[in-house]
Design a protein around this motif. Structure first.
Motif, short mmCIF file in Angstrom:
data_model
loop_
_atom_site.label_atom_id
_atom_site.label_comp_id
_atom_site.label_asym_id
_atom_site.label_seq_id
_atom_site.Cartn_x
_atom_site.Cartn_y
_atom_site.Cartn_z
N ASP A 257 13.57 45.61 -0.45
CA ASP A 257 12.77 45.47 -1.66
C ASP A 257 13.20 44.24 -2.41
OD1 ASP A 257 11.35 47.77 -1.19
OD2 ASP A 257 12.78 49.04 -2.27
N ALA A 258 12.26 43.49 -2.92
CA ALA A 258 12.58 42.25 -3.65
C ALA A 258 13.06 42.59 -5.05
CB ALA A 258 11.34 41.37 -3.73
N ILE A 259 14.03 41.83 -5.52
CA ILE A 259 14.51 41.94 -6.90
C ILE A 259 14.18 40.64 -7.60
CG2 ILE A 259 16.51 42.29 -8.38
CD1 ILE A 259 17.85 43.74 -6.08
N GLY A 260 13.20 40.66 -8.46
CA GLY A 260 12.80 39.42 -9.13
C GLY A 260 12.05 38.53 -8.16
N SER A 261 11.88 37.31 -8.53
CA SER A 261 11.15 36.34 -7.71
C SER A 261 12.12 35.39 -7.07
CB SER A 261 10.15 35.57 -8.57
OG SER A 261 9.51 34.58 -7.81
N GLY A 262 12.06 35.30 -5.75
CA GLY A 262 12.96 34.40 -5.05
C GLY A 262 12.50 32.97 -5.06
N ARG A 263 11.23 32.75 -5.38
CA ARG A 263 10.70 31.39 -5.31
C ARG A 263 10.63 30.74 -6.68
NH1 ARG A 263 4.42 32.23 -3.66
NH2 ARG A 263 5.42 32.98 -1.77
N LYS A 264 10.72 29.45 -6.68
CA LYS A 264 10.58 28.70 -7.92
C LYS A 264 9.14 28.80 -8.41
CE LYS A 264 14.62 26.41 -8.36
NZ LYS A 264 15.41 26.23 -9.58
N GLN A 265 8.96 28.69 -9.72
CA GLN A 265 7.63 28.68 -10.30
C GLN A 265 7.35 27.29 -10.86
OE1 GLN A 265 6.68 32.32 -12.67
NE2 GLN A 265 8.85 32.79 -12.37
N LEU A 266 6.11 26.88 -10.73
CA LEU A 266 5.72 25.58 -11.24
C LEU A 266 5.07 25.74 -12.60
CD1 LEU A 266 4.18 23.46 -8.35
CD2 LEU A 266 6.48 23.40 -9.27
N GLU B 186 0.84 -1.20 0.00
CA GLU B 186 0.00 0.00 0.00
C GLU B 186 0.88 1.25 0.00
OE1 GLU B 186 -4.10 -0.62 2.19
OE2 GLU B 186 -2.44 -1.15 3.51
N PHE B 187 0.48 2.23 -0.83
CA PHE B 187 1.32 3.41 -1.01
C PHE B 187 0.45 4.65 -1.16
CE2 PHE B 187 3.00 -0.36 -3.07
CZ PHE B 187 4.22 -0.52 -2.41
N LEU B 188 1.04 5.79 -0.81
CA LEU B 188 0.43 7.10 -1.04
C LEU B 188 1.34 7.90 -1.96
CD1 LEU B 188 -0.64 8.07 2.59
CD2 LEU B 188 -2.23 7.68 0.69
N THR B 189 0.72 8.65 -2.87
CA THR B 189 1.49 9.52 -3.76
C THR B 189 0.81 10.89 -3.80
OG1 THR B 189 0.23 8.77 -5.70
CG2 THR B 189 2.32 7.66 -5.22
N GLY B 190 1.62 11.94 -3.83
CA GLY B 190 1.11 13.31 -3.95
C GLY B 190 1.70 13.96 -5.18
N SER B 191 0.92 14.81 -5.83
CA SER B 191 1.31 15.28 -7.15
C SER B 191 1.07 16.77 -7.34
CB SER B 191 0.54 14.51 -8.23
OG SER B 191 0.67 15.07 -9.50
N ALA B 192 1.74 17.30 -8.37
CA ALA B 192 1.49 18.68 -8.78
C ALA B 192 0.10 18.84 -9.38
CB ALA B 192 2.54 19.13 -9.79
N ASP B 193 -0.61 17.74 -9.63
CA ASP B 193 -1.99 17.84 -10.09
C ASP B 193 -2.96 18.12 -8.94
OD1 ASP B 193 -2.36 15.42 -8.77
OD2 ASP B 193 -2.56 14.23 -10.60
N GLY C 154 -8.40 18.42 -2.36
CA GLY C 154 -8.61 19.50 -1.40
C GLY C 154 -7.57 20.59 -1.52
N HIS C 155 -6.34 20.21 -1.78
CA HIS C 155 -5.30 21.22 -1.95
C HIS C 155 -5.55 22.03 -3.23
CE1 HIS C 155 -2.61 20.47 1.38
NE2 HIS C 155 -2.62 19.17 1.15
N LYS C 156 -5.13 23.31 -3.18
CA LYS C 156 -5.34 24.21 -4.30
C LYS C 156 -4.09 24.37 -5.16
CE LYS C 156 -8.78 26.87 -1.69
NZ LYS C 156 -8.63 26.05 -0.46
N ASP C 157 -3.02 23.70 -4.78
CA ASP C 157 -1.79 23.77 -5.56
C ASP C 157 -1.03 22.45 -5.39
OD1 ASP C 157 0.35 24.73 -7.09
OD2 ASP C 157 0.27 26.72 -6.18
N ALA C 158 0.16 22.39 -5.93
CA ALA C 158 0.94 21.14 -5.93
C ALA C 158 1.13 20.58 -4.53
CB ALA C 158 2.30 21.39 -6.57
N VAL C 159 0.93 19.26 -4.40
CA VAL C 159 1.20 18.56 -3.14
C VAL C 159 2.68 18.23 -3.10
CG1 VAL C 159 0.68 16.53 -1.74
CG2 VAL C 159 -1.13 17.63 -3.08
N SER D 275 -0.55 15.96 4.63
CA SER D 275 -0.02 16.42 3.35
C SER D 275 0.23 17.92 3.42
CB SER D 275 -1.00 16.12 2.20
OG SER D 275 -2.23 16.80 2.41
N CYS D 276 1.16 18.41 2.62
CA CYS D 276 1.39 19.85 2.53
C CYS D 276 1.50 20.25 1.08
CB CYS D 276 2.64 20.26 3.31
SG CYS D 276 4.20 19.65 2.61
N SER D 277 1.41 21.56 0.83
CA SER D 277 1.25 22.01 -0.54
C SER D 277 1.84 23.39 -0.78
CB SER D 277 -0.25 22.02 -0.89
OG SER D 277 -0.54 22.73 -2.07
N ASN D 278 1.99 23.72 -2.04
CA ASN D 278 2.36 25.08 -2.42
C ASN D 278 1.25 26.08 -2.11
OD1 ASN D 278 4.77 24.18 -3.38
ND2 ASN D 278 4.44 24.76 -5.51
#
Length: 798
Positions: free
Chosen positions: A373-382, A159-166, A183-188, A201-204
């Protein structure tokens, strides 16, 4: 008692993306620096020490897990996976640091791993699948997610659990999907089991959800202010989380009980020790251990230093919300208690904006940084479930919605452009325009540590770094490794059977350079997909169906791709017994000759890789001549050219030049390729090329051919008239007003090689050579490498 810093484990040189802590005396970590480290301590009163560093991959290593001890592995196994798509298994405590097993099957980045006590492994990948492995062999594949599988958990062996960007979590029994949790609104991004309850579970989307196995949501834990990347569950049942807001948070009964701020941009990974301590891995390359046990806390001085490092961080305004300085309260606002653990308050301290966070444990506000002040985006984009530094909007047609162009700062723009064209069914003629768009729009603040060497923006290959301090001992590997491509910076090293050295003054230390430069980097999976796509297009139309591959050709091509996938991922795993045969090469050449010129570039690029990774198959004069004639004809290379060339032909010529450069190699056993009847033909063709008609990338490949020819001249008896042809071509490059810096440097090194090995046999005007060299030095005087190599050429000429 609150958690406080217990240990700081510094040994990685880049982001720590995975941690595991199976016992109180063992911590495992995986990093983007391509390694995994085992940290050990004999007892709880002793400090952790770096025990063994494992070569866990050739690119970023993103995931790690542990398999308990067995008869074959008394201390257990370390399992790691990453961008090279290979899962490597190491026996902890063994004298050997090479993998005991390498699990092949995923087609893209391996980003998640877990294992059961009996040794069943589950892996998740950007290829949208999870795979289960038993006995270090494939068991079955889990298909059902529509985007990257970012998280996996093995409940037991079936038995396994998988979480996805879907945005979903799926429960599986063997290979069958049992339930989907939505239930999540963004990538798991991460999953962890909670005994007697279910899982978390946690998410973006910044939320953490606690679920029953039946699908009910028990809690939604909110508090993180950015992506939540990682989860663990303590022996007490408390939940630990980490994310891009720099924090590790401890959750009890649905509430945040403590927030631990880190002096880093991201907390990528957390794990729980059996004794209740917490291990974190961060973007600053450091592994840290936190404990509730006062006897395990770090010294007062270390704790003070840690708090100071947190307080000194510069926080981009995007991380804490919009900041209007005039509306902020002064320092007196800190006299009022916070309302909950982890609450952030910003104050104005003169001209500085400070961020403070409330701690229930100390009943006080703690400074966590100064807001800038932020310069550009520090976070990765999906994009489509995968992480990128940039996701550009590209308008290709008026009135139509823009297309998405994903790109990573460490990525080869040429490959990113090819991927974009293939995904959107755009003609190859756009290739250069897309590359230029990427280079223009990706310029700006660098993400991560500054590179330690030049990387060719099209191939990932590094330039020649021939300063005395960088030259390794004979046979030693280069110290610089590009974390994405695995390409090493070029350093000169003696050939296996070098000729007697010329008598030169002691100051000569760069020239001669003996090892040819190869264009070896590739995304083999993407190339394979592109071949299949183009073949399907040919098969679907009655006027081109006869050009499509026959089943036998397709089978042979896939065999070639299988070889190259292994060769590009781990060259050391490609023994001579597994080299390609001439039938494999001939199969490729037949397809290359038959396909339309506008669709030929992937086949020419495949020929480039064959020459780079299976040179033995081209060792005979007949084989090398046949190969040479085929790629010259396929690329329509024969000059003169009427400019401007069609874009597809520009691309084909560039790839042809790189394939030709790869035909010059010196094998480990001393065997030399790059000498044969075809070489004289090649130099004749190159002499008819108008250098001003080449763009910078084409000219760099052209010059690399000549540089590699000079390296071969160091290791083999090349006829004097061939050397003369090569020297004349190099002098033409040095006199070319449009030549770029990299091409000029490679030409200078080639010049030095030829003068070193055959000065008395060559016809040249020393004054002309001096004038050309001086002109190059004047043009490139800001670069020390030019000064060094020119000084040595002058010594040789004297």
């Amino acid at each position: 008692m609150p958690y406080k810093l217990a240990a700081t484990l510094a040994g990685h040189s880049s982001d720590v993306r995975g941690v595991a802590s199976p016992s109180s005396g063992l911590v495992l970590s995986a990093s983007r620096d391509t390694t995994a480290i085992a940290w050990t301590r004999p007892d709880s009163s002793s400090p952790f020490a770096q025990s063994v560093t494992y070569p866990a991959g050739t690119r970023y290593v993103n995931a790690i897990t542990y398999i308990p001890e067995s008869q074959d592995a008394p201390h257990g196994y370390l399992v790691a996976g990453g961008q090279d798509t290979i899962i490597n298994v190491f026996i902890i405590g063994s004298d050997k640091v090479e993998p005991a097993f390498s699990l092949l099957g995923h087609k893209e980045n391996v980003c998640a791993l877990d294992a059961t006590a009996s040794g069943t492994i589950i892996s998740g990948s950007w290829d949208k699948t999870a795979r289960v492995w038993s006995g270090f062999a494939p068991e079955f594949e889990l298909r059902g997610h529509t985007q990257a599988v970012w998280a996996v958990v093995a409940i037991n062996d079936t038995e396994f659990l998988t979480g996805s960007a879907d945005r979903t979590v799926k429960l599986w029994h063997t290979h069958k999907e049992v339930r989907t949790f939505s239930g999540h609104k963004d990538a798991v991004r991460s999953l962890a089991l909670i005994p007697d309850i279910g899982f978390v579970s946690c998410s973006n989307d910044s939320d953490i959800r606690v679920w029953t196995m039946a699908g009910d949501t028990i809690h939604i834990l909110s508090g993180h202010t950015s992506f939540v990347y990682t989860l663990a569950v303590l022996p007490s049942g408390e939940i630990v989380s980490g994310g891009e807001d720099r924090t590790v948070r401890v959750w009890k009964d649905g509430e945040c009980s403590q927030t631990i701020v880190h002096p880093a941009i991201s907390v990528w990974a957390v794990s729980a020790m059996p004794n209740g301590d917490i291990v974190s891995g961060c973007s600053d390359g450091v592994v840290r251990v936190f404990s509730q046990s006062e006897e395990r806390w770090a010294s007062a001085e270390e704790l003070k230093t840690y708090d100071a490092s947190v307080a000194s961080q510069a926080l981009p305004s995007q991380q804490v919300g919009d900041v209007k300085k005039s509306d902020l309260p002064g320092a007196d606002a800190l006299a009022q208690s916070g309302k909950k653990e982890g609450e952030v308050k910003m104050i104005r301290n003169g001209d500085i904006v400070e961020a403070h966070q409330w701690s229930n444990a100390s009943s006080s506000w703690q400074k966590i940084g100064e807001v800038v002040d932020a310069i550009g985006s520090g976070r990765k984009q999906l994009y489509q479930g995968k992480e990128y530094d940039f996701v550009f909007d590209v308008d290709v047609k008026e009135g139509a919605p823009p297309l998405k162009l994903p790109y990573n700062a460490t990525e080869n723009p040429y490959q990113a452009a090819q991927r974009f064209l293939a995904a959107n069914d755009l003609p190859a003629e756009y290739l250069d325009q897309v590359v230029q768009f990427i280079e223009k729009n990706a310029a700006g603040p660098q993400l991560g540590p500054a590179p330690t060497g030049y990387v060719d923006p099209y191939t990932g290959a590094s330039r020649y770094v021939s300063s005395p301090s960088s030259v390794p001992a004979a046979g030693a590997p280069s110290s610089f490794v590009d974390p994405f491509t695995g390409g090493s910076s070029y350093t000169s090293a003696p050939a296996s059977n070098p000729p007697p050295p010329a008598k030169l003054p002691p100051k000569i230390s760069i020239i001669p350079v003996r090892i040819p430069l190869a264009f070896k980097q590739a995304n083999v999976g993407a190339m394979r997909a592109r071949f299949d796509q183009l073949n399907d297009v040919l098969s679907a139309h009655p006027t081109t169906v006869q050009l499509a591959m026959a089943p036998s050709e397709k089978k042979g091509l896939h065999r070639t791709f299988d070889f190259l996938a292994t060769a590009t991922a781990r060259p050391s795993l490609s023994p001579a017994a597994k080299q390609l045969t001439w039938n494999d090469v001939d199969n490729t050449l037949q397809i290359m000759a038959r396909w339309p010129p506008s669709q030929r570039f992937p086949v020419i690029d495949l020929a480039r890789l064959i020459a780079a990774h299976s040179p033995a198959v081209l060792a005979t004069p007949t084989a090398s001549s046949t190969f040479y004639e085929a790629i010259m004809a396929a690329s329509e290379f024969t000059p003169p050219w009427s400019t401007p060339l069609p874009k597809y032909r520009e691309t084909n010529i560039l790839l042809c030049l790189r394939a030709l450069a790869n035909m010059f190699q010196i094998a480990a056993n001393g065997t030399v390729t790059g000498v044969g009847p075809w070489t004289q033909k090649l130099y004749g063709q190159l002499s008819r090329v108008t250098l001003s008609s080449l763009n910078n990338t084409q000219l760099a490949a052209y010059t690399t051919i000549l540089l590699n020819g000079s390296c071969i001249a160091m290791a083999s008896n090349v006829e004097p008239h061939i050397r003369q042809l090569q020297l004349d071509l190099i002098l033409n490059i040095l006199g070319c007003n449009t030549a770029d810096s990299e091409s000029l440097y490679r030409a200078l090194v080639g010049l030095g090689n030829f003068l070193y090995v055959g000065k008395s046999e060559l016809e040249y005007d020393p004054e002309q050579v001096n004038n050309l060299v001086n002109a190059v030095l004047e043009k490139e005087r800001s670069e020390e490498r030019f000064q060094n190599v020119v000084a040595e050429i002058r010594v040789i000429l004297a």
